[in-house]
Write a protein that holds these residues in place. Structure first.
Motif, PDB file in Angstrom:
ATOM      1  N   ARG A 219     -22.401  19.787  21.561  1.00 51.64           N
ATOM      2  CA  ARG A 219     -22.229  19.855  23.008  1.00 51.64           C
ATOM      3  C   ARG A 219     -21.630  18.558  23.520  1.00 51.64           C
ATOM      4  O   ARG A 219     -21.926  17.488  23.002  1.00 51.64           O
TER       5      ARG A 219
ATOM      6  N   THR B  76     -20.082  23.684  24.980  1.00 49.04           N
ATOM      7  CA  THR B  76     -20.278  23.799  23.546  1.00 49.04           C
ATOM      8  C   THR B  76     -18.908  23.874  22.891  1.00 49.04           C
ATOM      9  O   THR B  76     -18.101  24.742  23.223  1.00 49.04           O
TER      10      THR B  76
ATOM     11  N   THR C  22     -17.747  27.547  24.956  1.00 48.81           N
ATOM     12  CA  THR C  22     -18.746  27.737  26.015  1.00 48.81           C
ATOM     13  C   THR C  22     -18.748  29.170  26.533  1.00 48.81           C
ATOM     14  O   THR C  22     -19.806  29.769  26.726  1.00 48.81           O
TER      15      THR C  22
END
Length: 253
Positions: free
Chosen positions: A107, A117, A143
């Motif tokens: 992350r 992410t 993400t």
């Protein structure tokens, strides 16, 4: 930027000198393009000079405009989530020393506090003497995919909850109708049956409904049918993986 691919023309497939059929662009994209479009960036590190290069996409992932900050080790490390830093360093170092590509997810947190992410891939490049001279690779913002997966899990959990609730309400309704009791009494009776065999209430309700449906051909649900269905509630064997997980948790404790 969106790039439109032209449809292939209706011509005979081209062949290379080796006899293999050349792939047209549309067929290649059909084979490899799946799922949600992702933001993909590239990076390169010159190990001798310590110079880093990022494509514009990597700047955007870090919440910056292209060229707004200087790409480098300090910038990359400062943006990583603290819980992920050492894990990524270990994975990349081991792979690069062994001369293998690496891939690791972690992350990053941009200046506004937004977490993303990302999946980082990379491999080392060596000179003619075998010395590692640079590291190159891709950074993929995953993400959106992660969020979609969590949304699917949440939706599935909600659906399961509705199914469970429906079974419980059905059994409660039957108990109320057959025995002439109120909602609270019916709920208590079902809960006691579940507790006696140590299963969740929704599992007991599902088993009761299965038993009632099997007996349904004999006529409407009566006291005898209901009593037999409640008596048919039985324990459910837990998956072995679940038991192993519980054992590991207990050993840690």
């Amino acid at each position: 930027m969106t790039v439109a691919l032209d449809a292939p023309k209706a011509t005979a497939p081209a062949r290379s000198n080796s006899g293999a059929t050349a792939a047209d662009l549309a067929s290649v994209t059909q084979a490899i393009a799946v799922g949600t479009p992702l933001l993909v960036g590239r990076y390169r590190v010159d190990l001798a000079s310590g110079q880093w290069w990022w494509s514009d996409e990597v700047y955007l992932m870090h919440g910056r405009e292209p060229g707004e900050i200087e790409p480098g080790l300090d910038t990359m490390c400062s943006r990583k989530h603290p819980d992920d830093r050492q894990r990524l360093i270990r994975a990349a170092t081991v792979a690069l020393k062994a001369g293998k590509p690496f891939a690791c997810s972690h992350r990053i947190v941009d200046p506004s506090g937004k977490a993303r992410t990302v999946v980082v891939t990379g491999q080392g490049r060596r000179d003619h003497g075998g010395k590692l001279t640079e590291v190159v690779g891709y950074i993929v913002d995953a993400t959106t995919v992660q969020r979609e997966a969590l949304e699917r899990e949440a939706q599935q959990a909600v659906s399961r909850a509705f199914v469970h609730a429906a079974a419980v309400e059905q059994v409660k309704g039957i108990i109320m109708l057959v025995r002439g009791v109120d909602d609270m009494t019916a709920a208590r009776e079902l809960a006691e049956v579940a507790q006696n065999v140590t299963v969740p209430v929704h599992v007991a309700a599902s088993q009761v409904m299965t038993a009632i449906k099997k007996a349904g051909a004999a006529g409407p649900t009566g006291e005898a049918t209901l009593e037999a269905a409640l008596a048919a509630v039985h324990p459910v064997e837990r998956p072995r993986g679940h038991e192993a997980q519980l054992t590991r948790r207990r050993s840690r404790g």
